[in-house]
Design an enzyme around this catalytic site. Sequence first.
Site, short mmCIF file in Angstrom:
data_model
loop_
_atom_site.label_atom_id
_atom_site.label_comp_id
_atom_site.label_asym_id
_atom_site.label_seq_id
_atom_site.Cartn_x
_atom_site.Cartn_y
_atom_site.Cartn_z
N HIS A 100 10.08 70.01 58.25
CA HIS A 100 10.71 68.68 58.10
C HIS A 100 11.81 68.52 59.14
O HIS A 100 12.79 69.25 59.13
CB HIS A 100 11.35 68.56 56.71
N ARG B 153 -2.82 66.22 48.54
CA ARG B 153 -1.46 66.80 48.50
C ARG B 153 -1.10 67.37 47.14
O ARG B 153 -0.06 67.99 46.99
CB ARG B 153 -0.45 65.70 48.84
N ASP C 15 6.00 60.61 56.36
CA ASP C 15 5.86 60.33 54.93
C ASP C 15 6.38 58.92 54.65
O ASP C 15 7.58 58.66 54.77
CB ASP C 15 6.70 61.37 54.14
N TYR D 22 15.21 57.84 52.43
CA TYR D 22 14.52 59.05 52.00
C TYR D 22 14.37 60.04 53.15
O TYR D 22 14.09 59.65 54.29
CB TYR D 22 13.10 58.69 51.47
N GLU E 72 1.58 59.94 55.13
CA GLU E 72 1.49 60.36 53.73
C GLU E 72 2.03 59.27 52.81
O GLU E 72 2.96 58.56 53.13
CB GLU E 72 2.32 61.63 53.57
N HIS F 29 6.31 57.56 51.81
CA HIS F 29 6.93 57.76 50.49
C HIS F 29 6.73 56.58 49.54
O HIS F 29 7.68 56.10 48.92
CB HIS F 29 8.42 58.06 50.67
N TRP G 211 10.93 54.65 45.09
CA TRP G 211 11.77 55.54 45.89
C TRP G 211 10.91 56.45 46.72
O TRP G 211 9.88 56.92 46.33
CB TRP G 211 12.66 56.40 44.98
N ARG H 165 7.05 67.17 60.56
CA ARG H 165 7.16 65.87 59.93
C ARG H 165 8.46 65.24 60.36
O ARG H 165 9.50 65.92 60.37
CB ARG H 165 7.15 66.01 58.39
N GLU I 160 2.63 72.26 53.60
CA GLU I 160 4.04 71.85 53.78
C GLU I 160 4.92 73.06 53.54
O GLU I 160 4.73 73.81 52.57
CB GLU I 160 4.39 70.74 52.79
N GLU J 144 1.02 63.93 46.09
CA GLU J 144 2.02 64.89 45.59
C GLU J 144 2.49 64.51 44.20
O GLU J 144 3.00 65.35 43.47
CB GLU J 144 3.20 65.02 46.53
#
Length: 402
Positions: free
Chosen positions: A122, A283, A210, A159, A236, A212, A402, A147, A339, A262
């Site tokens: 990340h 994920r 991402d 985020y 993602e 999110h 979020w 990422r 990840e 996820e």
Amino acid sequence: MKIKEAKVFVCSPGRNFVTLRITTDEGLHGLGDATLNGREKAVATYLEEYCIPALIGKDPFRIEDIWQYFYRGVYWRRGSVTMAAISAIDMALWDIKGKALGVPVYNLIGGKSRDRILVYSHANGKTLEETVEEVHRHIASGFAAVRAQSGIPGIARTYGVPRDGQPYEPAHRGLPEETVWSTEKYLNFIPRLFRTLRDACGDEVHLLHDAHHRCTPIEAARLVKELEPNHLFWVEDAVPSELQESFRMIRAHSTTPLAVGEVFNTVYDYTTLISEQLIDYIRMPVGHGGGITHALKLAAFASFYHVRTGFHGATDLSPVAMMAALHVDTAIHNFGIQEYMPHQEIVREVFTADFRFDRGYLHVGDSPGLGVDFDEKAASRFPYIRASLPVNRKLDGTLTDW
Ligand code: CS2
Ligand code: MG
């Protein structure tokens, strides 16, 4: 061999973790991760009240039967809390079986399909410039896949970007923090970020992003279409994915690969997405999606549709879940990427795990079972403190994802 005892530990070395330890009448023990970020006590109670009493006396080798007992046998099936509990039980039973037979779990589920696991890290920055610097830093430290998440001009905090110098932990102690969001500002900025990153870092490095869960399908379609020339490894969570059909619209507009799941917890969350080849990577974490047993079934289903794995591996999954994921990553054929957000140093005072990082890949050891240990005494030094994930609102105050 019979299950003699099972105990749940909730501790907080830098962040909250929920760990299940199952012990047999022959003195073997297995570990499972039951951490559900912001809902730790719900899973701990579910295990203590409804699972552990029924586990005592069972044969720990009967992993599939015990999985079905806690999935079908409880009537009220699926859901994040239930499946996190089942995941922890399942991981612990595979750990016991590996230890009893003296082999690493990957050798119980097909053996090695690869000797090293490609991972992504990340990179975060408050600004575009900071993010580019961070991606360069991760490439220099050996990552082949990075990422990138960045602050968005005109939005205070977003985020994926940690507070000054802090490690990134999205859950904060106490009640949910309220953050502000603007999809318009996000969509106007992200394509520029990745054009700059691709120009600055070249074509070799895998770049991931991402979204999110924050776009509508047509907004996500615009995003992945504009990102297409930058050849991302994936985007993602383009949209909140309760409506699997949403991805038909996104898929129609771009060849940018898509990853999702996820927040999923069973294969049923994926049936349309995989069977219609609307996504490219799954994920769903081993720690939330029913453990190793269910992850193997999901990966097998995905393999018939050219879909590969990209399991969630954020710091709110403990080293136990990380090791469980690495055993599945090692054995399955349709592995994609893993990840890898290294836990804070303090976590190593409680958990030790048998894997190492080397130039962009993780290498799993050959310890029997999962290859992870939990120090109960050290854990008692870090008592649980309730923490909550943020709540997100649009500029006009409307509550959003979020
Ligand atoms: C993120 C997670 O790693 C990711 O892809 O989506 O960090 C996620 O925000 C956290 O797991 C939420 O607890
Ligand atoms: Mg994510």
